[in-house]
Design an enzyme around this catalytic site. Structure first.
Site, mmCIF file in Angstrom:
data_model
loop_
_atom_site.group_PDB
_atom_site.id
_atom_site.type_symbol
_atom_site.label_atom_id
_atom_site.label_comp_id
_atom_site.label_asym_id
_atom_site.label_seq_id
_atom_site.Cartn_x
_atom_site.Cartn_y
_atom_site.Cartn_z
ATOM 1 N N CYS A 130 18.092 -18.292 -37.294
ATOM 2 C CA CYS A 130 16.862 -18.359 -38.089
ATOM 3 C C CYS A 130 15.655 -18.684 -37.209
ATOM 4 O O CYS A 130 15.489 -19.836 -36.780
ATOM 5 C CB CYS A 130 17.033 -19.425 -39.179
ATOM 6 S SG CYS A 130 15.553 -19.733 -40.147
ATOM 7 N N CYS A 133 13.165 -21.223 -38.741
ATOM 8 C CA CYS A 133 13.587 -22.634 -38.639
ATOM 9 C C CYS A 133 13.484 -23.137 -37.194
ATOM 10 O O CYS A 133 13.006 -24.234 -36.959
ATOM 11 C CB CYS A 133 15.039 -22.802 -39.092
ATOM 12 S SG CYS A 133 15.518 -21.758 -40.463
ATOM 13 N N ASP A 134 13.964 -22.356 -36.245
ATOM 14 C CA ASP A 134 14.159 -22.875 -34.887
ATOM 15 C C ASP A 134 13.208 -22.289 -33.836
ATOM 16 O O ASP A 134 13.176 -22.781 -32.702
ATOM 17 C CB ASP A 134 15.606 -22.609 -34.438
ATOM 18 C CG ASP A 134 16.608 -23.299 -35.356
ATOM 19 O OD1 ASP A 134 16.283 -24.395 -35.850
ATOM 20 O OD2 ASP A 134 17.691 -22.741 -35.597
#
Ligand code: NAP
Length: 304
Positions: A130, A133-134
């Site tokens: 992701c 997200c990261d």
């Protein structure tokens, strides 16, 4: 006993909920996670009609608000299994048992893992599924994106605004992704394509806090092996449906088989969205599935 229990709070589940309460069904949505499906982890959605550009999380907040206003009730709970008992379905969750006349499964799918050495070992330490997200952890770094579908290209584009260089590693020489995404990726000068190539191994430091240091790639035509220094690896090689808890007809990879009324092979159990066999997995098709499943459940519950 509820008229209808909907499992999953992504686009398909929330849409089914809105339609079901408007049909007058006593409806409960069970949510495993506060995050409303994979779309809530998507940076920007540009193909949902009415919103030329909207953050995935914002779109899903609107869906949730709408469902709440319509009167949909939501409870936490992870479903463990569903059993039919005469006219009712018994849904076992980690919180206890719930009974319903009908059930809609709208549990979506999660990213497929590749299964190469180093993938599990460095998950969360350089390996991710992701970019939203990261991605920020890889500002100014070099990352590899594995896959050639919409997810790979969408997230490679996000990463290209953060990382200094993004390598898209794809097993063929033609991308599966839609043209608009491909064209955008081709126009980015910090995205480089490595085609006809697969990821063989992810290598990093043995230290418990160590992270990804390089990738080992193999050209599928020549068999040549290439080692490249890399700080992160983002993997997008398809999706796995969350359907293990239900015993209905499924494909070998777990997608629920339905007809065009979203009926599964078991009377009173319906499926909607990414967890079912469908030619297109988009928010717009998930919402449509949810509406059809709610209409079918209404017909069933009202004995028509
Ligand atoms: P996908 O469309 O199934 O693409 C998976 C990619 O991974 C393909 O390029 C495939 O290669 C590659 N792949 C699969 N197994 C592999 C392996 N073992 N080794 C190397 N490469 C492998 O999956 P997705 O991109 O996650 O998309 C899932 C669904 O969500 C699709 O229906 C997609 O359209 C939808 N989606 C839409 C959007 C959007 O509209 N913006 C965004 C994200 C996802 P091949 O091409 O050679 O098969």
């Amino acid at each position: 006993m509820y008229d209808l229990v909907i499992i999953g709070n992504g686009p398909a589940g929330l849409s089914a909920g809105i339609y079901a309460v408007r049909y007058g069904l006593d409806t409960l949505i069970l949510e495993k996670d506060v995050i409303s499906g994979q779309i809530a982890l998507t940076d920007i959605v540009e193909n949902y009609p009415g919103f030329s550009s909207i953050a995935g999380i914002e779109l899903m907040d609107k869906f949730k608000e709408h469902a709440q206003e319509a009167g949909v009730i939501t409870e936490d709970g992870e479903v463990l299994n569903i059993k039919s008992d005469g006219d009712k379905k018994i849904i076992s969750t980690d919180e206890g048992e719930i009974e319903a006349k009908a059930v809609i499964i709208a549990t979506g799918a999660n990213p497929q893992h590749l299964g190469v050495p180093g993938e599990e070992e460095f998950a969360g330490r350089g390996v991710s599924y992701c970019a939203t997200c990261d991605g920020p952890f890889f500002r100014g770094k070099n990352v590899a994106v594995i896959g050639g579908g919409d997810s790979a290209i969408t997230d490679a584009l996000i990463l290209s605004n953060l990382a200094s260089k993004v390598y898209i590693v794809h097993r063929r020489d033609e991308l599966r992704a839609t043209k608009v995404l491909k064209d955008r990726a081709f126009s980015k000068n910090n995205i480089e394509f490595i085609c006809d190539t697969v990821l063989e191994e992810i290598v990093g430091s043995d230290d418990v806090n160590g992270s990804v240091e390089k990738v080992i790639l193999k050209n599928v035509n020549s068999g040549d092996i290439k080692k490249m220094a890399m700080d992160g690896v983002f993997i997008y090689v398809g999706i796995v449906p969350n359907t293990g808890f239900v015993d209905v007809d499924k494909t070998s990879d777990g997608f629920i088989v339905t007809n065009d009324k979203m009926e599964s092979s078991v009377e009173g159990i319906y499926a909607a969205g990414d967890c079912r066999v469908t030619p297109l997995r988009q928010v717009v098709t998930a919402v449509s599935d949810g509406a059809i499943a709610a209409a079918s459940a209404h017909e069933f519950v009202s004995g028509r």
